[in-house]
Scaffold this active site. Structure first.
Site, PDB file in Angstrom:
ATOM      1  N   ALA A   1      30.893  52.223  57.568  1.00 16.33           N
ATOM      2  CA  ALA A   1      30.714  53.498  58.281  1.00 16.33           C
ATOM      3  C   ALA A   1      29.281  53.992  58.173  1.00 16.33           C
ATOM      4  CB  ALA A   1      31.664  54.554  57.699  1.00 16.33           C
TER       5      ALA A   1
ATOM      6  N   THR B   1      21.284  46.736  56.507  1.00 23.75           N
ATOM      7  CA  THR B   1      20.472  46.207  57.598  1.00 23.75           C
ATOM      8  C   THR B   1      19.150  45.650  57.093  1.00 23.75           C
ATOM      9  OG1 THR B   1      19.167  46.939  59.498  1.00 23.75           O
ATOM     10  CG2 THR B   1      19.734  48.629  57.917  1.00 23.75           C
ATOM     11  N   ASP B   2      18.585  44.731  57.856  1.00 29.20           N
ATOM     12  CA  ASP B   2      17.249  44.211  57.509  1.00 29.20           C
ATOM     13  C   ASP B   2      16.162  45.251  57.788  1.00 29.20           C
ATOM     14  OD1 ASP B   2      17.335  44.161  60.301  1.00 29.20           O
ATOM     15  OD2 ASP B   2      16.622  42.104  60.494  1.00 29.20           O
ATOM     16  N   GLU B   3      16.511  46.328  58.507  1.00 31.60           N
ATOM     17  CA  GLU B   3      15.500  47.315  58.883  1.00 31.60           C
ATOM     18  C   GLU B   3      14.941  48.060  57.671  1.00 31.60           C
ATOM     19  OE1 GLU B   3      16.350  49.513  62.462  1.00 31.60           O
ATOM     20  OE2 GLU B   3      17.682  47.944  63.181  1.00 31.60           O
TER      21      GLU B   3
ATOM     22  N   TYR C   1      16.861  56.261  60.537  1.00 26.61           N
ATOM     23  CA  TYR C   1      18.029  55.388  60.335  1.00 26.61           C
ATOM     24  C   TYR C   1      17.792  54.442  59.167  1.00 26.61           C
ATOM     25  CZ  TYR C   1      20.903  51.185  60.870  1.00 26.61           C
ATOM     26  OH  TYR C   1      21.718  50.108  60.616  1.00 26.61           O
TER      27      TYR C   1
ATOM     28  N   LYS D   1      19.563  54.189  55.412  1.00 25.49           N
ATOM     29  CA  LYS D   1      20.256  52.991  54.918  1.00 25.49           C
ATOM     30  C   LYS D   1      19.604  52.503  53.620  1.00 25.49           C
ATOM     31  CE  LYS D   1      23.211  50.931  56.530  1.00 25.49           C
ATOM     32  NZ  LYS D   1      24.702  51.045  56.475  1.00 25.49           N
TER      33      LYS D   1
ATOM     34  N   ASP E   1       7.236  53.454  74.756  1.00 22.81           N
ATOM     35  CA  ASP E   1       7.702  52.811  73.532  1.00 22.81           C
ATOM     36  C   ASP E   1       8.459  53.795  72.646  1.00 22.81           C
ATOM     37  OD1 ASP E   1       8.103  50.705  71.854  1.00 22.81           O
ATOM     38  OD2 ASP E   1       5.995  50.381  71.369  1.00 22.81           O
TER      39      ASP E   1
END
Ligand code: NAD
Ligand code: TYD
Length: 359
Positions: free
Chosen positions: A95, A140-142, A165, A169, A296
């Site tokens: 979630a 996440t890889d972010e 975001y 995370k 962008d």
């Protein structure tokens, strides 16, 4: 470090965010496997991204093994009650607020759900710890930030998140690891690259472009279109998570990737060409003519690429779907899911949710 978990130890697996894209694919994946015999308790708040319709067939086919509870992971007492009522012995935590563009416009919900929600789950998991065999955190890889033209994200790459975001995370990842180090909570983490496949909400690049292209609408490409992502078919991600849940060493992070680095513009062109072949355009003009370069995204990460050798060498996982085959499967799914698309776009599925679960 820890013995492998026997499959039958997951008697009551709490899946958070199971009505979203990856969570619903994960639940579907588990019910297709003979080595999962437990019960799933799917807890989902049903935000705009949560759609119980994704699992309507699963709910019907497995009434005693699939339980759905509409709840917010930020609501501590509801979550406590759910852990206790269903004797939760493992958690797979999906979630989240998941869309970078939304986090730029309105970051607050990302802080609550991704950080406070994860903290709540950790606190409750800690309090039932002797009976909790695993807490898996899907990330996440972010969190690693942006790569230059060379190099890959490894598990020891420093965290440098660039969007609200990815920062939220990253924060949740740190909390999860801290609960292992400080309290001995049996956690595992996975940091995965961009997923694509069935049931993805059409705000993310691939489903957005597919749906716009089918309707002859402009296909927005941010900046010069040369940003690179490493794409993974969602079922391969589900398989990686199941592998880590059962065999991963506690306290460890595993990177998950698809070996499929592609520039955004190339993906959009491939979608246009494949759709032209699968559903010839009505007016005759090739769909590439719909591609429109737009402003962008602020703070847009240039390149993501994953080194998943730890997961491969330690636990034997590799992706099975090539980007070409996975993209064709995905397009075919969207082409044949007219009702699902109509519901998602018209908001009818929100009405459907209210009928089933109340406003
Ligand atoms: P999604 O947005 O499709 O689904 C998120 C789900 O979480 C929805 O069903 C939503 O209703 C639910 N949810 C949101 N807030 C909640 C709350 N407060 N309480 C309970 N439920 C809530 O996201 P996704 O793409 O399926 O991603 C799932 C997880 O995987 C996320 O943690 C994300 O960070 C991670 N991830 C996603 C990708 C990707 O490419 N999509 C890649 C790597 C990691
Ligand atoms: P997205 O699917 O939002 O995933 P993420 O931001 O988590 O990587 O975007 C994937 C890439 O596509 C990213 O570089 C931004 C770009 N993009 C576009 O060019 N146009 C769009 O309309 C969207 C949604 C994304």
């Amino acid at each position: 470090m820890n013995p492998q978990i026997k499959n039958n130890e997951f008697k009551n697996l709490l899946v958070t965010g199971g009505c979203g894209f990856i969570g619903s694919n994960f639940i579907r994946y588990l019910f297709s496997r003979s080595d999962f015999e437990g019960r799933i308790i799917n807890v989902d708040k049903l935000t705009y991204a949560g759609n119980p319709e994704n699992l309507a067939d699963i709910a019907e086919a497995h009434p005693s093994r699939y339980i759905f509870r509409q709840a917010d992971i930020c609501d501590f007492s509801s979550m406590e009650e759910i852990f206790s009522q269903y004797a939760v012995d493992a958690v797979c935590h999906f979630a989240a607020e998941s869309h970078v563009d939304r986090s730029i416009r309105d970051p607050g919900s990302f802080i609550f759900t991704n950080i406070v929600g994860t903290f709540n789950l950790l606190e409750i998991a800690k309090s039932v710890m002797p009976s909790l065999v695993r807490f898996h955190h899907v990330s996440t890889d972010e969190v690693y930030g942006s790569l230059g033209p060379q190099g890959l994200f490894r598990e020891d790459t420093p965290y440098r998140p660039n969007s609200p975001y990815s920062a939220s995370k990253a924060s949740s990842d740190h909390l999860v690891r801290a609960y292992f180090k400080t309290f001995g909570l049996p956690v595992t983490l996975s940091n995965c690259s961009n997923n694509y496949g069935p049931y993805q909400f059409p705000e993310k690049l691939i489903p957005l472009v597919v749906l716009n292209a089918l309707e002859g609408k402009p296909l927005p490409v941010y900046g010069d279109g040369k940003n690179v992502r490493d794409w993974l078919y969602v079922e391969d991600h589900c398989d990686a998570i199941w592998t880590i849940l059962r065999k991963g060493r506690t306290g460890e992070t595993y990177n998950v990737g698809g070996n499929a680095e592609i520039e955004n513009i190339v993906i959009v062109q491939q979608i246009c060409d494949l759709l032209d072949e699968m559903v010839p355009p009505k007016g005759g003009a090739p769909r590439r003519t719909l591609i429109t370069f737009v402003s962008d995204r602020p703070g847009h990460d240039r390149r993501y690429a994953i080194d998943f050798s730890k997961l491969r060498d330690e636990l034997g996982w590799t992706p099975t779907e090539s980007f070409t085959s996975g993209l064709r499967k995905t397009l075919s799914w969207y082409i044949h899911q007219k009702a699902w698309i109509e519901h998602v776009k018209s908001g009818a599925y929100r009405t459907w949710i209210c009928e089933q679960y109340g406003p």
